[in-house]
Write an enzyme that holds these catalytic residues in place. Structure first.
Site, PDB file in Angstrom:
ATOM      1  CB  ALA A 239      93.290 101.497  15.989  1.00 49.78           C
ATOM      2  CG  HIS A 240      92.369  97.337  13.255  1.00 47.64           C
ATOM      3  ND1 HIS A 240      91.233  96.814  12.698  1.00 47.64           N
ATOM      4  CD2 HIS A 240      92.487  98.580  12.741  1.00 47.64           C
ATOM      5  CE1 HIS A 240      90.707  97.682  11.877  1.00 47.64           C
ATOM      6  NE2 HIS A 240      91.441  98.761  11.879  1.00 47.64           N
TER       7      HIS A 240
END
Lengths: 337, 337, 337
Positions: A239-240
């Protein structure tokens, strides 16, 4: 791939001592059980030692100890598995890329492509992309605008590198991987979700390998970072703003939520999951399908879940798990009596 | 993206009050810790309040309360996180699409493409497709025959929309997503599987976002439905005839089996799994990696699994879990005595 | 798809007896609840029998028993679900491929493509590929060098078949699937990972179906094998040198680690995980999200995990699970007293 290598040539390439016929011609690599007379094999795991005396292999990579009782052709050195790894690429049937840009590829005028790069059919290179020497981009891959590929990068077929991604030298990205897709960023207000533009990037180090259909999201603000030497298997979700430390290896199906920082030299088995905003210590081992919900400060081996059992038995135990807190209270009560 | 916005311009865009210098030029957006003098930041989570006094940010989005002790430039309004979401797109480095059809794209003669749509390199648009105003389709994407894309839809690179899919206005679909692939339908007879043609479709509402490499299968009969405002992260599996209610958000790696109906405004954390033919109440929260095997009629928060622990301890407890039913019986026996 | 079929024509295609009007024109297939007057429906699951008397369907596929109380048009035979499966393809809105090679496809001169094959827009066929009669390859798909596609194979849009993959007759591969990507092979030495070239292949049998975004890795040495009649759903990970036995069906999100051998006629529910080097008996059933860490020699049904419950209750039980070994010891102590 050449037609063959002599055993002496192979010895030189991996720093081994030859036992037997150095002129023996080797055309392939295989397991002890399946190798034929023209093939090289290796013994790295003692569990396979039983196959050594009956193997048909033309030669075997062995440790000095394992070679003691073996009279056939051999390459002898301390780490047979590493030698196997090093020699394996010699026998790779993959053809490799053709230098230059295939006529069907679409390369934006503002992209800078080193003449030694191999850009295959139907590749798309968007504006402002920089492609260094020896890069290989296989058919159908798209490189988004303003991305930078270091020397020797290999993007397999149908990879997508989104815009503004930086990839270090010699990194390999496999088919279907998505590097720099938007992170999952939404603000909730007025009963609905409002998209948060993901304006950070992705920075991938050197000598990284990223598996098929794995997703690495761009940062919301700032970058998602995959450090040098990391190994990611297939179908992984990063994920980011996640950071993966050097030389960490992650097996297929793992999910890592936003802003979690995984240390160096960690090993994470398949389908484990990490909550967001955690910090995992260098050298941590996580077992398969484990659910990691808090930071880990002490390196070690961590697990969660239950073992498997026949479904009939399992159902009874699952019922008891629901009552476990109650059971513990009752035991305490008994102890008081 | 413009070169800069003044603080007053930004205040107008998000409905904030300016504190300090309204002419301050802002060129980017960043966290309190990393923002530079020309960048805007925000404080939404109290855990980060400690960074407010030392931030180098040129201005900060703050709630009235948080602004009390802050003398720097600020945008003041009730929901700083929402303001951040709204302003974020101003600083998005994504170039956007170019109006018109790239010469390398293959558009079937029977497709209807609005002249304001931006169709990038190597896109394929099959027969009978309808593409409304302002649609953007990035490189390598394929839109199957008879699909309909509403106004402002954005298909990222290498997306696949299969045949007969309907996508509502302003919906965003990320790289590698597959919309309308066949559901998993097989009849078992004569010792083998017989394929069931998946003849339903997929209907996706407006303002939906679908993540990288996520799969939404077409209905076996009738449609799979994703309602307005839904947010799906990466690598999610939505089986045939699933219905996802309005404004539900689903994190990466979740799997939803056939014909399950998820309510509105649900939040489902990463890698949770749902059996088929369930109904999940509006507003339900499911925690990460939870296994949902029955319908949920009462909104609330639901979980399954065990916490993680050192593997050595875990193995002992796993052994005991196998004996849990027996243990409970023995406690009952003790209580009787 | 024709405009319509008469009920008699349909009866002939599936070997049913007609009840009622054999000239009835049928234009579609739908559920009992949703079928209209021109549509055929079916009753296979007794749970839906309640809809039989009120259905608007033009005709219903029924077992002889179910037909006893039904006076409408019907197709009567022993296995209505199988008849539904067989007739479903008649009503499939998928247009199918156009014979020949689309001008935008890039086909290497050394590839052999049967003239009856349908190669769609922007497909890439690399060197030495062999494509048999009736193969259909949809837009954007890439077939790597030296791969062999049997008669009637269908590769959906944006599939990637890597080099040296063999695919048997009539096998269907869905969008985004990656067949023959590198396995996850690394040797650790000198504090870092050394890549092991994956020089084996993938051999897929006949009548196999492989779902969207599923990954099947090539063998490290020797092949990964998917035997005849296997069904794989979406987002599945099949690691190097795995073998899947005939007619086994695997639901979405399952991960199978390297060299594990799954028997014939197994059914594996969604998101289950398998460690490497296991052997799973023919006919085994594995429930959803189960974690299989040892070989299974006795066919049966196996499960792991805990049931779901309200998070508040769950947290208490999770704490107790951590203490389970201790709790068991205390019960033993009580029993001694």
């Amino acid at each position: 791939m050449d037609d063959f290598y002599t055993l002496s040539e192979l010895a030189e390439k991996c720093g081994a001592r030859v036992q037997g016929n150095g002129d023996k011609q080797i055309t392939g690599l295989n397991t002890l059980q399946n190798a034929q007379q023209h093939e090289l094999s290796f013994l790295a795991n003692p569990a396979y030692a039983k196959y050594l005396q009956t193997t048909q292999a033309g030669a075997v990579i062995l440790s000095p100890d394992a070679a003691l009782g073996f009279s056939g052709n051999a390459l002898i050195l301390d780490n047979p598995y590493l030698a196997y790894a090093r020699l394996s690429s010699l026998f790779d049937p993959d053809i490799g890329g053709s230098e230059g840009i295939h006529p069907s590829a679409v390369v934006n005028d503002s992209a800078i492509v080193d003449p030694s790069a191999a850009i295959a059919a139907n590749v798309v290179i968007e504006a402002g992309v920089q492609i260094a020497a020896g890069v290989r981009i296989d058919a159908g891959t798209v490189v988004g605008h303003d991305s930078i590929l270091g020397a020797g990068v290999h993007l397999h077929r149908n990879v997508t590198v989104c815009h503004g991604v930086t990839i270090g030298d010699r990194t390999i990205i496999h088919t279907g991987a998505v590097i720099g897709g938007d992170g999952f960023g939404n603000a909730h207000a007025d009963g609905r979700w409002h998209k948060i533009a993901q304006i950070g990037g992705v920075v991938i180090g050197c000598d990284v390998e990223i598996g098929n259909n794995t997703c690495i999201d761009r940062g919301a603000l700032g970058n998602t970072e995959i450090h040098n030497g990391v190994r990611l298997d297939n179908l992984i979700q990063i994920a980011h703003n996640v950071i993966i430390g050097e030389n960490t290896a992650i097996a297929a199906g793992v999910g890592i939520s936003g802003s979690t920082k995984i240390g160096k030299n960690c090993t994470i088995a398949g389908a484990a999951g990490f909550a967001g905003h955690l910090t995992i210590a260098d050298g941590t081992f996580i077992s398969g399908m484990a659910m990691i919900t808090r930071s880990i400060t002490k390196p070690g081996s961590y697990s969660s879940g239950t073992g498997f059992m026949e479904s009939r038995e399992w159902r009874k135990n699952v019922v008891r798990f629901r009552q476990l807190d109650d059971l513990a209270r009752r035991v305490k009560q008994l102890e008081k009596q």
